[in-house]
Design an enzyme around this catalytic site. Structure first.
Site, PDB file in Angstrom:
ATOM      1  N   GLN A 234       0.829  -1.204   0.000  1.00 34.79           N
ATOM      2  CA  GLN A 234       0.000   0.000   0.000  1.00 34.79           C
ATOM      3  C   GLN A 234       0.866   1.258   0.000  1.00 34.79           C
ATOM      4  O   GLN A 234       0.356   2.366  -0.144  1.00 34.79           O
ATOM      5  CB  GLN A 234      -0.951   0.000   1.213  1.00 34.79           C
ATOM      6  CG  GLN A 234      -2.072  -1.025   1.098  1.00 34.79           C
ATOM      7  CD  GLN A 234      -3.035  -1.030   2.278  1.00 34.79           C
ATOM      8  OE1 GLN A 234      -3.243  -2.071   2.883  1.00 34.79           O
ATOM      9  NE2 GLN A 234      -3.635   0.089   2.607  1.00 34.79           N
TER      10      GLN A 234
ATOM     11  N   ARG B 250      -9.221  -0.431   7.541  1.00 36.82           N
ATOM     12  CA  ARG B 250     -10.199   0.445   6.915  1.00 36.82           C
ATOM     13  C   ARG B 250     -10.537   1.643   7.814  1.00 36.82           C
ATOM     14  O   ARG B 250     -11.702   1.960   8.060  1.00 36.82           O
ATOM     15  CB  ARG B 250     -11.472  -0.292   6.546  1.00 36.82           C
ATOM     16  CG  ARG B 250     -12.221   0.483   5.482  1.00 36.82           C
ATOM     17  CD  ARG B 250     -13.179  -0.341   4.707  1.00 36.82           C
ATOM     18  NE  ARG B 250     -13.743   0.500   3.642  1.00 36.82           N
ATOM     19  CZ  ARG B 250     -14.252   0.036   2.536  1.00 36.82           C
ATOM     20  NH1 ARG B 250     -14.270  -1.236   2.300  1.00 36.82           N
ATOM     21  NH2 ARG B 250     -14.741   0.849   1.625  1.00 36.82           N
ATOM     22  N   CYS B 251      -9.508   2.278   8.348  1.00 38.98           N
ATOM     23  CA  CYS B 251      -9.726   3.503   9.104  1.00 38.98           C
ATOM     24  C   CYS B 251      -8.407   4.244   9.153  1.00 38.98           C
ATOM     25  O   CYS B 251      -7.375   3.704   8.836  1.00 38.98           O
ATOM     26  CB  CYS B 251     -10.200   3.210  10.517  1.00 38.98           C
ATOM     27  SG  CYS B 251      -8.944   2.509  11.574  1.00 38.98           S
TER      28      CYS B 251
ATOM     29  N   GLU C  24     -13.120   5.174   4.439  1.00 40.12           N
ATOM     30  CA  GLU C  24     -13.095   4.516   5.732  1.00 40.12           C
ATOM     31  C   GLU C  24     -14.246   4.930   6.643  1.00 40.12           C
ATOM     32  O   GLU C  24     -14.537   4.253   7.625  1.00 40.12           O
ATOM     33  CB  GLU C  24     -11.740   4.778   6.379  1.00 40.12           C
ATOM     34  CG  GLU C  24     -10.652   4.141   5.510  1.00 40.12           C
ATOM     35  CD  GLU C  24      -9.256   4.612   5.801  1.00 40.12           C
ATOM     36  OE1 GLU C  24      -9.126   5.704   6.370  1.00 40.12           O
ATOM     37  OE2 GLU C  24      -8.315   3.899   5.456  1.00 40.12           O
TER      38      GLU C  24
END
Lengths: 284, 163, 807
Positions: free
Chosen positions: C238, C385-386, C761
């Protein structure tokens, strides 16, 4: 996840398969749909030296309904059970149960014989077949014999089948009356937290026969004779159902796992059994 | 058991591969036949990323041995559509945002393709049940379901127009 | 010229498919045909396969390792152990959190699944067979999987490599299994207010250990060309540029000789931010063998060893006046970091941005303290996912609000409303040090409550409770509320860095002579649709149709340096860089246009896709004409070509927010549930592509559903992972997933060039409390205050059972 190497055999008839089993003894395993065995082999929790694939054995693939009897070849897939119009007519509980097994892809490959044969307590068909009082045909080097589904299961993964036998056929009388297969699971693809199959017959306002069997609530499927007996002669009203549920729950012995502790499973089993009985009665 | 020659018809073409019996169909397709559309996700037959069609069935090719597939007829995502254009399902997924990272997409579309063969006019619930063997981590399924229903409607409309 | 009417301004604008357009994704033709290119699709000549021997134990000393039988297997090329990596100083590696982590077990193992030896073989089958042949003798040691027990005075020493009593990367360590205490806010003042408050609610709230579990696992392919000294590394990264820098620092290979490529990524969700032993081993194995080496995790490897998230035990105290005005918030977290502190947070923030835990509320004074603890569990601590630890913070405050509402005997929606930060308070300075950029919480809240007929739902719920008490139903109705404020877009270089790299991001644009363009960014899409949306930002900025702009990311040889994609930072940071680079293009284009139109620079103005002479719109030069001119005309004082690059250092974070309502039916007897309705209103500032936003919301909500209702990485007392496959690790199918209704308000960020805030997110951050609050709310009438997630069937059943509802 890579399985260990093995020798692969694909006989074209039962005789050929039996001969392979005789030759290789307990180094050999029969492969039907493979969706229990192959993941275990990939996790290297099952070791198999000789894999005997039954996919070409045509004689194991038929569904027949005749003379009040249903006969299923061991290699009939869950998908075929669901798609069969004559089976849906004769024994709709089979379709109802099969639809609750795994997911569409697994049902194309998974077979009824594989599901009942290996003694996995999570499988749904063993409980269903006990509910239907089915008989399993086992073929071995010395011919064939029949074992009642209710007598087949000894412990988890231990059954009445000898290593050199193949479970070739399942048969049961066309059930009469109402039916239900009720299953609670965490999600599609999961085994049952608790599941229950019920068939019962009704004459006038009273229940004349009843069979209650459960899945994944002990290390073997549980057919509760007492539960059935508690319903016969009653109107399957709340009191009768309560008595039958108590009898059925007395017969189970669930184990704690990721689905929950024993107290939870016993409680949910009671609810599911009660719902199965009520739904079956509403269809009787 | 050493390597064997297995013969299968893949996307309409007869292919011969050398493989050990234990090799998994997904790797045969991906690594020996360079069909990298189907993917490996969970390896225990829960996620459906490896879904291909075999002998008219949707199967999870991570749970099929090469030896089992000998003689089989197989369709992968690469067998849908043609070089000049997308299949109706592929087009519908694009139109209705039925994909994000794209990893589950080949298995999902291959499964949806089979589903529509068997049930050309499914309800939303039937679509959801029909793709319950395919996990998606990105979309929440809502737009996948929408895509499949739209494709079904389009296929049916085209059929009606042809009749 | 023909006689067609020239296109109107609206038509020209529509043709661009710029900001606000639900443009169909350009990625999809490839993906739907199975033509994605993921790391496991890479096949290089002579490529070998690597596989790990992993520890079956949670804590054990390694007595011996025998590789003879494995090496004797035909096709096995090498078996690497820690002692083979030690001469290269690669047997340990630095973590993103200032700790270090074993690449291969050095004397002992600290969690189940830990990497012990790396087998390299001709194919994956031989590698797997060889793994079985490596004989490792272990001596089991006492296992600690509970962070509170890990801090007991007599707890076993997990990290023997750390000097007792020595400071860690974030200050003093008060126990051999303690990592850090990180604090923010005014503790004394907070305690003083709480101690004398009219109403105080106190609760311990656990956010269980979970895992991002993208459908594609992590993997890498390393290819060392020993002749020219170049290393090419493909992988699920990522943050490819950071991986290149780390790889260079670790290996000593100069950075220009390393090329890192992130191909298509099959979902990341935070799992693919870190650097894992598998990547390092594939590099070393390629250096040792001189052949490309591929390592791909299997699903059990993925769930058991990489990148867990959460595992926060949050003790909260919140005080208020009798009429519900919140006066203070006190938070203390015991954070289970596993065996190594490998949290993916900006360097100065060992607990991420947990101090956003005052949420959407105007709380005058607050304190938070976080104790990091070692246990015998896998390392990780990623932002699943945050943005860093923002989900934990949002869950904490949104649960505390509900608990306080019970304490006050007040409606939870009303309690929120009277404590929201007001529109005119922005930019708002929170008690824990943040500057919220913009917001209009009351408008969003009212819109949400009206959309679901909140008053009607409460009436229905009350009637249901009465019916339940009368024995007429066994189902309860839960109304789950959540108003969250996120903090994303890390971040300003002055206080945000990863391993010393400031968290800016970048965009480089080249306009081709014929008026199409390519833009390259330092980020990398994992399904978010960058190739589609970044082109839209640019289309609006430079007047070239999005369809004529190629977006490229992920190849460090060609893309400008950037910190990657996670924490919803792509739009706030790289999106801003894109807009700023576009503005540089436009500035140069303006000079060219003025020259071509023979007017002064200030006499032309930008109009959608062209520069026009002010007051004479019939005199114009389109961007395509300007681009062509930039390459074929000698323009005095202007360099040929039309290119720009921007490195954007954001002045602040962005603060997306949202209002969610979940309506859930709960079967008291079986513990099963059904989500009857889910309404999600998101305010992510300026909306670039509504279709993509909606898709992100659907996906994030589904991950939230999974976490709230079933997902858990569970360990037994022996340190065994109980949820290592997708049979037990809950990922919902289409059948368990409900239908969602999405909505929005639009409050632009004042400091972002186009006002966008990021959205990927938000639905996970806000979704988890909404689902969880629905469960709690269903039982509020019976006195339930707090029950920890996941709310799977048996745990919901247990709530009912403990409340006596089965009697």
């Amino acid at each position: 996840m890579i399985p260990a190497a093995f020798e692969y055999h694909r006989p074209s008839d039962v005789a050929g398969a039996l001969s392979l089993l005789s030759t290789h003894g307990d180094d050999a395993r029969v492969l039907a749909g493979g969706h229990s065995l192959i993941p275990m082999m990939k996790l290297r929790m099952a070791s198999v030296e000789h894999l005997v694939d039954l996919q070409d054995v045509a004689e194991l693939k038929g569904i027949s309904v005749a003379d009040g009897h249903v006969t299923l070849g061991a290699m009939v897939t869950q998908h075929s059970l669901i798609e069969s119009a004559e089976l849906a007519e004769a024994a709709p509980i089979v379709r109802e149960a099969a639809l609750q097994i795994a997911d569409p892809q697994v049902r194309y490959m998974g077979t009824v014989g594989g599901n009942v044969a290996n003694g996995d307590p999570g499988n749904d068909m063993p409980g269903l077949m006990q509910c239907l009082d089915a008989r399993f045909t086992l073929q071995g080097p010395n011919g064939s014999r029949e074992v009642a589904a209710r007598a087949y299961y000894e412990a988890a993964y231990f059954t009445a089948r000898a290593d050199d036998e193949i479970l070739t056929q399942i048969s049961f009388a066309v059930p009469v009356g109402g039916y239900a297969y009720e299953k609670q699971k965490r999600k599609v693809g999961d085994y049952a937290t608790a599941a229950c199959g019920v068939v019962l017959a009704k004459e006038g306002a009273l229940c004349t026969s009843a069979s209650v069997a459960m899945t994944n609530l002990a290390d073997v499927p549980v057919w509760s004779e007492a539960a059935g007996a508690a319903l016969v002669g009653t109107d399957c009203g709340p009191e009768a159902v309560k008595t039958a549920v108590a009898a059925a729950v007395a017969d189970i012995d669930p184990a704690e796992d990721n689905r929950g502790p024993v107290a939870f499973k016993r409680h949910v089993a009671g609810i599911i059994i009660g719902r199965a009985i009520s739904r079956a009665w509403s269809r009787a | 058991m050493g390597k064997q020659i297995y013969k299968m018809t893949v996307n309409g073409q007869v292919k011969e591969v050398m493989a050990e019996p234990r090799e998994l169909l997904i790797y045969v397709l991906r690594e020996k036949l360079d069909l990298t559309g189907p993917h490996v996700g969970c390896e225990t037959s829960h996620c459906g990323a490896c879904t291909v069609e075999m002998n008219g069935m949707s199967v999870k090719s991570c749970t099929v041995f090469a030896a089992q597939a000998d003689g089989a007829e197989i369709t992968t995502i690469e067998g849908l559509g043609d070089p000049d254009g997308l299949h109706v399902l592929q087009e519908a997924f694009k139109e209705h945002h039925g994909l994000q990272c794209g990893y589950c997409t080949p298995g999902m579309i291959t499964r949806a393709h089979r589903l529509l063969q068997e049930n050309p006019n499914p309800t939303e619930v039937e679509v959801r049940m029909g793709i319950a063997g395919n996990l998606c981590r990105c979309t929440g399924y809502q737009n996948i379901v929408k895509s499949i229903l739209a494709a079904a409607a389009q296929i049916n409309a085209a059929k009606e127009a042809a009749e | 010229m023909n006689d067609l009417t020239p296109p109107t301004r609206e038509e020209r604008s529509a043709k661009l498919k710029g900001l606000g357009t639900s443009r169909k994704r350009v990625e999809d033709a490839r993906f739907t045909q199975g033509k994605g290119n993921y790391v496991d699709d890479i096949k290089l000549p002579g490529m070998l396969h690597g596989d790990f021997v992993r520890s079956p134990y949670g804590h054990a000393r390694i007595k011996s390792v025998n590789i003879d039988a494995a090496m004797a297997l035909p096709g096995v090329i090498a078996v690497l152990q820690a002692k083979d990596l030690e001469p290269l100083s690669l047997h340990w590696m630095p973590t993103l959190a200032g700790d270090k982590q074993m690449v291969l077990a050095d004397g002992k193992v600290l969690f189940q699944g830990q990497e012990v030896a790396f087998v390299v073989a001709e194919d994956r089958y031989i590698a797997a067979d060889a793994v079985e042949l490596v004989e490792v003798e272990y001596e089991e040691l006492p296992v600690v999987v509970d962070p509170f027990k890990a801090l007991a005075p007599d707890a076993p020493v997990l990290r023997e490599d750390l000097e007792a009593g020595a400071d860690g990367a974030h200050g003093p360590r008060r126990h051999h299994n303690h990592i850090f205490l990180w604090e923010e806010g005014d503790k004394a003042a907070t305690e003083q207010v709480i101690d004398s408050a009219e109403v105080v609610a106190e609760e311990m709230i656990c956010y269980q250990r979970v895992h991002p579990c993208p459908l594609e696992t992590c993997g890498s392919v390393a290819s060392m060309d020993k002749v020219n000294g170049k290393l090419t590394l493909y992988g699920t990264f990522q943050a490819p540029h950071v991986v290149r820098t780390v790889a260079s620092l670790l290996s000593g290979i100069e950075e220009h000789n390393i090329r890192v490529v992130s191909p298509d990524i099959g979902g990341g969700f935070g799992n693919k931010v870190g650097v894992y032993p598998g990547y390092v081993c594939s590099i070393v194995a390629s250096i040792v063998t001189g052949r490309p080496v591929k390592f791909i995790e299997d699903r059990m490897d993925n769930l058991m060893t990489t990148a867990f998230a959460r595992d926060y035990w949050m003790k909260g105290r919140i005080s208020a006046t009798k009429d519900g005005k919140i006066t203070a918030l006190h938070a203390h977290v015991t954070a289970d970091h596993g065996a190594f502190d490998a949290c993916a947070d900006p360097t100065k923030f060992p607990a991420g941005f947990f101090h956003i835990c005052t949420g959407s509320y105007d709380i005058p004074v607050a304190y938070c303290g976080v104790d990091g603890v070692y246990t015998n569990k896998a390392p990780g601590g990623v932002a699943y996912r945050c943005s860093f630890r923002v989900t934990e913070a949002a869950y904490f405050i949104e649960r505390m609000i509900e608990v306080l509402a019970m304490e006050l005997n007040m409606d939870a929606a009303e309690l929120r409303r009277i404590n929201f930060i007001k529109k005119d308070q922005f930019p708002y300075h929170s008690a824990l040090g943040w500057e919220y950029d913009s917001g209009d919480y009351h408008t969003a809240w009212d819109k949400a409550l009206e959309a679901v007929d909140y008053a009607g739902l409460r009436k229905e719920q009350a009637a249901r409770v009465e019916a339940f008490k009368r024995g007429e139903t066994r189902k309860l109705l839960g109304i789950g509320l959540c108003h969250f404020t996120e903090i994303v877009g890390a971040g300003p270089v002055k206080n945000c860095d990863i391993l010393g790299m400031g968290m800016f991001d970048s965009c480089e644009i080249r306009i081709h002579p014929t008026g199409s363009a390519i833009a390259r960014l330092g980020t990398i899409s994992q399904g978010q649709g960058h190739a589609t949306t970044f082109a839209q930002i640019l289309a609006t900025e430079i007047g070239i149709p999005a369809d004529s702009i190629t977006i490229e990311e992920g190849d460090t040889d060609t893309a400008p340096y950037g910190l990657g994609t996670y924490g919803s930072r792509s739009t706030p940071v790289a999106g801003a860089a894109t807009a700023m680079a576009g503005r540089k293009i436009r500035a140069k284009a303006q000079m060219i246009a003025a020259y071509l139109l023979e007017v002064h620079d200030d006499d032309v103005e930008f109009d959608v896709d062209r520069f026009v002479v002010k007051g004479a719109p019939e005199r114009f030069k389109t961007m395509a004409e300007i681009a062509y001119a930039s390459y074929n005309q000698a323009i005095p004082g202007v360099e040929p070509g039309l290119e720009a690059v921007s490195y954007y250092d954001p002045p602040n974070m962005t603060y997306p927010f949202g209002a969610y309502v979940c309506v859930m039916e709960i079967d008291v007897d079986t513990g099963t549930h059904e989500v009857r309705q889910f309404y999600a209103l998101d305010d992510c500032g300026t909306r670039i592509n509504p279709m993509v936003i909606e898709g992100q919301v659907h996906g994030g909500l589904t991950e939230a559903l999974a976490i709230a209702m079933g997902q858990e990485i569970a360990y037994d007392e022996m340190g065994n992972v109980k949820t290592g496959t997708l049979m037990d690790f809950f990922l919902p199918t289409a059948v368990e997933t409900p239908h969602y209704t999405t909505d929005f308000t639009e409050t632009p960020s004042p400091h972002h060039p186009i006002g966008a805030k990021g959205v990927g997110e938000s639905p996970n951050v806000g979704g988890v409390p909404a689902f969880s609050n629905a469960v709690h709310d269903a039982f509020r009438a019976f006195g339930l205050r707090q029950s920890n997630m996941p709310h799977d069937h048996w745990r919901i059943w247990k709530i009912a059972n403990d409340l006596g509802l089965h009697d």
